[in-house]
Design an enzyme around this catalytic site. Sequence first.
Site, PDB file in Angstrom:
ATOM      1  N   ASP A 176       0.853  -1.188   0.000  1.00 18.19           N
ATOM      2  CA  ASP A 176       0.000   0.000   0.000  1.00 18.19           C
ATOM      3  C   ASP A 176       0.890   1.240   0.000  1.00 18.19           C
ATOM      4  OD1 ASP A 176      -2.349  -1.461   0.053  1.00 18.19           O
ATOM      5  OD2 ASP A 176      -2.484  -1.450   2.238  1.00 18.19           O
ATOM      6  N   ASP A 197      -7.054  -1.537  -4.481  1.00 16.89           N
ATOM      7  CA  ASP A 197      -8.158  -1.197  -3.574  1.00 16.89           C
ATOM      8  C   ASP A 197      -9.088  -0.176  -4.220  1.00 16.89           C
ATOM      9  OD1 ASP A 197      -7.019  -2.855  -1.636  1.00 16.89           O
ATOM     10  OD2 ASP A 197      -5.862  -1.213  -0.753  1.00 16.89           O
TER      11      ASP A 197
END
Length: 198
Positions: free
Chosen positions: A157, A171
Amino acid sequence: MAEAESVIGTPDSAGPEESAAPEEHPEEHAEERQAPRGKRRILALFVVAVLAYLLDLGSKMLVVAELEGHEPIKVIGDVLRFEAIRNPGAAFGMGEAFTIIFTVIAAAVIVVIIRLARKLYSLPWAIALGLLLGGALGNLTDRIFRSPGVFEGAVVDFIAPAHFAVFNLADSAIVCGGILIVLLSFRGLDPDGTVHKD
């Protein structure tokens, strides 16, 4: 009288075979007309999925190579920064103790989308499912190939808005695809292209 009818082509002059021909298998004719459109929608789904997957994969490779182990990069002051984080949980850092379960769920979502694609005749649904498929594949790739091990890998991330969880492009694709599916469902549009009114 019969001669006159045969000349002007009245309905009564049509033979039993001719009059029955247009009504003979309407379902088959409808399927034949829908087949090319269905193939185009499936193609659109996979094009969107591949683009979403490649963008996610490329961004993660860049983040691992250039940002991991370094200070975060401020993109918009304190509002948005890029910060490399390894996330063993689900989207937005939730459920870190259930990495294998999330891996199985992601794989199941991919299988369901591929099976659903066979009955897909709606372009908006193709785009939505393509986003879901590309995002699921992106994070599943991390689960399989990144440390600490197969099916237990931590997702990369790096998008870090202020006062919000850190996430990635996969995401984002999943969330956008999910929102689009909700909107399509509210409008009554089904994946097969039909519109229903509740």
